[in-house]
Design an enzyme around this catalytic site. Structure first.
Site, PDB file in Angstrom:
ATOM      1  N   SER A  16      57.739 -12.634 -22.282  1.00 16.19           N
ATOM      2  CA  SER A  16      57.102 -11.953 -23.276  1.00 16.19           C
ATOM      3  C   SER A  16      57.731 -12.703 -24.872  1.00 16.19           C
ATOM      4  O   SER A  16      57.810 -13.652 -24.902  1.00 16.19           O
ATOM      5  CB  SER A  16      57.493 -10.283 -23.309  1.00 16.19           C
ATOM      6  OG  SER A  16      56.952  -9.730 -24.255  1.00 16.19           O
ATOM      7  N   HIS A  43      53.097 -12.352 -22.174  1.00 18.75           N
ATOM      8  CA  HIS A  43      52.340 -11.164 -23.088  1.00 18.75           C
ATOM      9  C   HIS A  43      51.786 -12.029 -24.447  1.00 18.75           C
ATOM     10  O   HIS A  43      52.514 -12.643 -24.851  1.00 18.75           O
ATOM     11  CB  HIS A  43      53.485 -10.112 -23.516  1.00 18.75           C
ATOM     12  CG  HIS A  43      53.843  -9.664 -22.430  1.00 18.75           C
ATOM     13  ND1 HIS A  43      54.945  -8.459 -22.459  1.00 18.75           N
ATOM     14  CD2 HIS A  43      53.636  -9.321 -20.980  1.00 18.75           C
ATOM     15  CE1 HIS A  43      55.270  -8.032 -21.431  1.00 18.75           C
ATOM     16  NE2 HIS A  43      54.586  -8.474 -20.419  1.00 18.75           N
ATOM     17  N   ASP A 134      58.791  -4.393 -18.669  1.00 15.99           N
ATOM     18  CA  ASP A 134      57.843  -4.986 -17.801  1.00 15.99           C
ATOM     19  C   ASP A 134      58.408  -6.047 -16.894  1.00 15.99           C
ATOM     20  O   ASP A 134      59.066  -6.789 -17.452  1.00 15.99           O
ATOM     21  CB  ASP A 134      56.541  -5.507 -18.366  1.00 15.99           C
ATOM     22  CG  ASP A 134      55.492  -5.757 -17.709  1.00 15.99           C
ATOM     23  OD1 ASP A 134      55.360  -5.158 -16.747  1.00 15.99           O
ATOM     24  OD2 ASP A 134      54.645  -6.654 -17.994  1.00 15.99           O
TER      25      ASP A 134
END
Length: 950
Positions: A16, A43, A134
Site C-alpha cells: 500500500s 492499493h 489489510d
C-alpha cells in the site's frame, strides 16, 4: 491454454502506501523465472490512471502486465491487479470483480484467502509497506494451508502498519527487507520439495521424536499423537524456509535458535475455519439445535462446547443458530457456548469478533444484516451473540473437559490425530456430553467407526452423532510423553475384558467421588462462579430470568453472610479458611464451609475453591441433658435467640447495603450507557478516520507515481533545453494559441528574442522576419493538422519557413514548430526552390553568354556559352562565387563591382569591356552588359557576355 504444473508456486506481493520502493527492490533482486507466478496487489486510486506497470517494468526483465480482465497467468511474469478491482484465484486463473466502495482496493485479504483455498501449500504471501491491516487475515489463511508468509522489516518499511499487523497475527515465517525476501523466496522454492523427501524417510523417526521432545519441554504440548504426514509437511516447510536439507542440520538449528521451537509449534497448530462451513451439514445441525431448544426448559441452560475453535467462526455460527431458534420459539432459555483452542493468537482474533469481507463470504444477507455490523470493509459480530460465547485456552487431549454439554462441535480437528488419539478424544467428548446429546464432526471424521461403543449415527451423511447411554466413558488420564511416539504407533486396541475391568475401576472412582468428595465450586476473586462439581441445590438458588453468576447472589440467605465473611478472610489471609455453623435445626445438621485459594497454572489471578460438607448430629452433640440444669438450658436458649436476632439485624443491614449497592449500580449503568454512546461516537470517528486513512494510502501511492513522473519530466525538459541550446538551427516553438514557448539559441541571437517574448503571441512580439499572412498560415496548420510552408525575409536573407504541427497522445494539435531555412542555400538540396529555374529552359538558346548572380555574388546560373568563355562547363559554375573569376583589384571588391556596370551608372548603354580570369588563370577580355532583376522577391544581376570581336 497453458496448464498449471503441480510444482508451480504463486507469489503474491501485497503493498500500500510506500510500497512502490519495496516492490521495485523486491523485483530487482528476484531472478527466478521458472516455477513462479508473481501477482502484485497494490492499493491504488481507481479514479486515477496508474503508471505502476511502466515503473515496475524498468526494474525487472520479466514481462509486466496490468490485469484488466480475467486471465490465465504464465510463470515468470508479473501481474498487477488493476485499480478498482478485487482479484481471486479460481482454477488457476486470475478473476476480477468490482471492489467494495469502502476499504482497500484491491483487497489483499480477498486475494490471499482465495489463493490459500486454490493452491494450498504452493501459496507464498509477501506483505510489504503500507498502512492499515489489510493482508493479515489472508496471511492467516495462507499459513493454515501450509503456505509461507514473509513480512517486510518494520525499520525498512516506509509505513509499517501492514507488516506489523501480519507480525502481530503470529503467522510470519520471516521478517526481512524486500531484497532479502526476494532471495529467501527463491531459496524456498528451490529447496521445498527436497526437504519434504528428506523428512518422510523412515530413518528420520528418531529425529522426529527428538523434535517432539524439544517442543514438549518448551511448551508443554505433545504432538506425537498427530498424524505423521501432517507433521512431516510442516517440519519440511520450516526446513525449506531456512534452506536446510537434512534433519541433523535442522536439529542443530533448533538447538542454536530457541525461537525456532516456538515458530514450529505455531506451525503445528491448525487455525482455520469458516462461517457455516458446509451448508448441508449446517441445515442438519439447525434441526439438532431446534430439538435441543425445544426439550430444554427455561429454568435450565443450554451448553455447547466448540473445541478447536480457531478464529471463532464456527462458534459464532452456532451462536447465531441458537439465537434464531430461541427467537422463533419465543423462548428465553439461557445458553452458553464454550469455545476453546490451544492457539492463543487465534483466540485473540476470535475474542475481537472482527472479520474481513473474505471471511464472511457466503453468509446469507439476512444473517449479515441482523448479526454483523460493517466497520470499514470488515464486519463485527453483534453483542447479542458475542456475550454468550466464552473463549478459553484448552488442550482437548489433556485438560479437563467441560461437563453436562448438550452439543459438541469439533470439525476437522480429529483428522490431524492418530487413531489412538482420536479414540481418547472421543472418550473425553462422551464424558462431557449429557445423555442423548450430540457430537458434530467434519466430513472426513467419524465417531461410530472409531468408537462405536460410545456414539451412534444421527445424521450419518453430515456426520452428526448421538451419544450412547453408557455409565462412564473409557477416559485416558495419563499424559503421553513425546518419547513414546514409536510405542504409541504400535499399540493394539484394548480387548473387551480389559475394557470391562477398566469400566469397573472407573465406576468405583466415580462412586467414591460422589459419596466422599464434598460439593464444591470454583470462584474468582470477584466471586463469579467458574465451575461447579456436585449437587448444589441445597446451598445455591437459581432465580428465573437473567442469571447472575456471583456466589453472593446465588447463595441461600442463611449462609450468604458466612460465605461473604469467609471469602473476605480468604482474600486477606491467603490460606485455607473454615468455619462451622448451624444449618438446619430441624434435621440437626451442621454445615462446614471451606474456602481456600489456589492458582491455575496458566493464569495469574486468584481463584478460590468453596466446599460444602454437611454433618448430621444428635442433640447430645450440643448438650448433655444429664449434666445441664434448667437454668443453663434457659440461658442457652436465650443465647440462641440473641444469635438469631443479631443475624436478622445483620441480614437487614446487608439488605440495606444491597439496596444502596443497587442504586450505585443503577448510576453505574447510566454512566455505562453514556460511555457506550461516547464509544459509539468514537467508533464512528474511527470509521471515518479509517476511510481517510484508506484515501490517504491511495493519494500516497498516486503521489509516489507523480514524483517519479515529475522526475522523468524534469529529465526530459533538461534534455530538450540542452538540445535547443546546442542546435545551430533557427527554430521557434509555438503552442496551440500561437504563443512562443521555446526557441533555439540561434533564433534568440538572430531574431533578438528574449525571456519577455515567452508566452507572447508570435504575431505581436515584433518578429523581424517579414512573412506575409503569417497568422493565416499558422492557423491553417492547426486547423488542417498538416505541415505548411512559406517564405520570409530578414534583412538581405530570404528564409523558407517550414511550419510542422506536433500532437498530444491523440490527434489534437498541441503546437507548431517553425523551422527557418536560408532559401539561398536550399537550391543545392532542394532544386524546387531555385529562383532561376526558367533560365535552365531557355539559357542555352541565347546568342550571348549569361551569368546570373545574387546579391552575395553567388552564381546561381550560367549558360554553356558564358561558361566556355571562362574555360568551364556550365555545371561547374553553379553556386560558385564570382570573385574567383575577377582579376585584381576587383577580386577584393567581390561581386559589388557589378553595380558599377548597371545602365544607370554608365554614360552610355553600350557593351563594356572587362578582363576575366579563365580556368588557366589567364586574362580574357570579354564585353559585358549588366541588368538588375527581381526573381522570387530577391534581387539578382544578369551579366550578358560576348567576345570582343563579336
Amino acid at each position: 491454454m497453458a496448464k498449471q504444473k503441480r510444482d508451480d508456486y504463486w507469489v503474491l506481493l501485497g503493498a500500500s502506501a510506500g510500497g512502490l520502493e519495496a516492490l521495485k527492490c523486491f523485483l530487482e533482486n528476484f531472478t527466478l523465472r521458472q516455477q513462479c507466478y508473481l501477482i502484485v496487489a497494490q492499493h491504488l486510486d481507481p479514479k486515477h490512471p496508474t503508471i505502476l506497470k511502466e515503473l515496475l517494468a524498468r526494474t525487472t526483465d520479466m514481462p509486466v502486465q496490468l490485469v484488466e480482465n480475467d486471465i490465465q497467468p504464465k510463470v515468470g511474469q508479473v501481474y498487477i491487479i488493476s485499480p478498482g478491482h478485487n482479484a481471486t484465484i479460481k482454477e488457476g486463473r486470475i478473476c476480477l470483480s468490482p471492489a467494495a466502495a469502502v476499504g482497500p482496493k484491491p483487497s489483499i485479504d480477498v486475494l490471499l484467502n482465495s489463493l490459500a483455498t486454490s493452491v494450498g501449500e504452493k501459496a507464498i504471501a509477501v506483505i510489504l509497506s503500507g498502512t492499515g491491516t489489510d493482508g493479515a487475515q489472508g496471511a492467516m489463511a495462507v499459513k493454515a494451508q501450509n503456505g509461507v508468509v514473509f513480512a517486510q522489516s518494520l525499520e525498512s518499511a516506509k509505513y509499517n502498519g501492514m507488516p506489523n499487523a501480519v507480525i502481530e497475527a503470529g503467522v510470519v515465517d520471516m521478517v526481512l527487507p524486500p531484497d532479502e525476501i526476494a532471495k529467501k523466496v527463491q531459496d524456498y522454492v528451490s529447496t521445498s520439495e527436497r526437504s519434504f523427501k528428506v523428512v518422510k524417510q523412515p530413518t528420520t523417526q528418531n529425529k522426529l521424536e527428538r523434535i517432539f521432545k524439544k517442543i514438549f519441554d518448551e511448551t508443554g504440548y505433545d504432538f506425537s499423537g498427530y498424524k505423521l504426514k501432517t507433521i512431516q509437511r510442516r517440519i519440511a516447510r520450516r526446513m525449506a524456509v531456512h534452506r536446510l536439507t537434512s534433519m541433523d542440520d535442522y536439529l542443530e538449528f533448533l538447538d542454536s535458535t530457541p525461537h525456532e521451537i516456538d515458530s514450529l509449534f505455531k506451525d503445528f497448530l491448525i487455525s482455520v475455519t469458516a462461517f457455516f462451513r458446509d451448508q448441508e451439514a449446517f441445515e442438519d445441525l439447525k434441526k439438532v439445535i431446534d430439538n435441543i431448544v425445544e426439550r430444554t426448559p427455561d429454568s435450565e441452560s443450554i451448553r455447547v462446547w466448540v473445541p478447536g475453535c480457531a478464529n471463532g467462526e464456527e462458534a459464532y455460527s452456532i451462536g447465531i443458530l441458537l439465537h434464531q431458534s430461541l427467537v422463533n420459539r419465543r423462548k428465553a432459555t439461557p445458553y452458553q457456548i464454550f469455545a476453546s483452542d490451544i492457539d492463543e493468537s487465534a483466540l485473540n482474533q476470535a475474542r475481537r469478533g472482527m472479520f474481513s469481507a473474505a471471511q464472511i463470504d457466503g453468509v446469507e444477507p439476512d444473517i449479515l444484516e441482523n448479526f454483523f455490523q460493517p466497520r470499514d470493509g470488515q464486519y463485527m459480530i453483534n453483542k447479542v451473540v458475542r456475550d454468550r460465547i466464552v473463549f478459553a485456552k484448552q488442550n482437548v487431549i489433556n485438560d479437563p473437559p467441560f461437563s453436562k454439554v448438550d452439543l459438541i462441535s469439533c470439525r476437522n480437528l480429529l483428522i490431524y490425530f492418530s487413531q489412538d488419539l482420536q479414540k481418547r478424544v472421543l472418550q473425553t467428548f462422551h464424558f462431557a456430553l449429557k445423555n442423548g446429546s450430540y457430537l458434530f464432526l467434519g466430513k472426513s471424521e467419524s465417531a461410530d467407526t472409531t468408537a462405536p461403543e460410545l456414539f451412534g449415527p444421527y445424521f450419518k451423511k453430515t456426520h452428526i452423532f448421538l451419544r450412547k447411554n453408557m455409565d462412564l466413558s473409557n477416559a485416558v488420564d495419563q499424559i503421553q510423553s513425546a518419547n513414546n511416539y514409536a510405542k504409541m504407533a504400535q499399540k493394539n486396541h484394548p480387548n473387551k475384558v480389559q475394557f470391562e475391568k477398566q469400566s469397573i475401576a472407573n465406576r468405583l472412582d466415580q462412586v467414591l467421588l460422589q459419596e466422599i468428595v464434598p460439593a464444591s465450586l470454583v470462584i474468582d476473586r470477584s466471586g463469579q462462579v467458574l465451575h461447579i462439581r456436585g449437587e448444589m441445590g441445597r446451598y445455591l438458588k437459581f432465580p428465573q430470568g437473567k442469571i447472575d453468576t456471583n456466589i453472593l447472589s446465588l447463595a441461600q440467605d442463611e449462609i450468604k453472610v458466612d460465605i461473604r465473611a469467609l471469602l473476605n478472610r480468604a482474600k486477606e489471609v491467603g490460606q485455607a479458611t473454615a468455619q462451622s455453623l448451624f444449618f438446619s435445626s430441624e434435621n440437626q445438621q451442621i454445615l462446614f464451609i471451606n474456602i481456600r485459594r489456589f492458582d491455575l497454572l496458566d493464569e495469574d489471578s486468584d481463584h478460590f475453591i468453596v466446599s460444602f460438607l454437611p454433618a448430621k448430629v444428635d442433640e447430645s452433640f450440643f448438650v448433655n441433658p444429664e449434666i445441664v440444669d434448667v437454668k443453663k438450658q434457659e440461658a442457652n436458649e436465650l443465647l440462641v435467640n440473641e444469635i438469631a436476632l443479631f443475624k436478622e439485624r445483620l441480614q437487614t443491614s446487608l439488605e440495606e447495603l444491597e439496596t444502596t449497592n443497587e442504586e450505585l449500580q443503577s448510576t453505574n449503568e447510566e454512566l455505562q450507557s453514556a460511555n457506550e454512546e461516547l464509544q459509539s461516537t468514537n467508533e464512528e470517528l474511527q470509521t471515518a478516520n479509517e476511510e481517510l486513512q484508506s484515501t490517504n494510502e491511495e493519494l500516497s501511492t498516486v503521489n509516489q507515481e507523480l514524483e517519479v513522473k515529475t522526475y522523468e519530466l524534469e529529465q526530459l525538459n533538461n534534455d530538450l533545453e540542452n538540445m535547443l541550446e546546442s542546435m545551430n538551427e533557427l527554430i521557434i516553438v509555438l503552442d496551440s494559441r500561437l504563443r512562443v514557448i521555446r526557441y533555439t539559441r540561434m533564433a534568440k541571437q538572430i531574431f533578438g528574442l528574449t525571456n519577455e517574448s515567452l508566452n507572447q503571441t508570435v504575431t505581436t512580439i515584433g518578429l523581424p522576419v517579414d512573412i506575409p499572412n503569417l497568422r493565416h498560415e499558422l492557423l491553417s496548420v492547426i486547423d488542417f493538422a498538416k505541415e505548411g510552408s512559406c517564405y520570409g525575409r530578414f534583412k538581405a536573407v530570404k528564409y523558407s519557413v517550414r511550419m510542422v504541427p506536433y500532437f498530444n497522445n491523440g490527434d489534437t494539435v498541441r503546437g507548431i514548430l517553425m523551422f527557418f531555412e536560408d532559401a539561398r542555400h536550399l537550391s543545392k538540396i532542394r532544386p524546387e526552390v531555385n529562383s532561376v529555374k526558367s533560365f535552365e529552359l531557355l539559357g542555352d538558346d541565347f546568342d550571348y553568354g549569361l551569368l546570373v548572380i545574387d546579391e552575395l555574388g553567388l552564381i546561381v546560373y550560367a549558360n554553356q556559352l558564358g561558361a566556355s568563355m571562362l574555360g568551364y562547363d556550365k555545371k561547374e559554375l553553379n553556386f560558385d562565387k564570382l570573385y574567383q573569376f575577377l582579376p585584381e583589384p576587383y577580386v577584393s571588391q567581390g561581386s559589388s563591382f557589378v553595380t558599377d556596370y548597371l545602365p544607370e551608372n554608365l554614360l552610355n548603354n553600350e557593351w563594356q569591356g572587362f578582363a576575366f580570369k579563365t580556368r588557366n588563370s589567364e586574362r580574357q577580355l570579354i564585353k559585358i552588359r549588366v541588368d538588375q532583376s527581381w526573381l522570387n522577391a530577391e534581387k539578382h544581376y544578369l551579366i550578358r557576355m560576348k567576345k570582343p570581336n563579336a
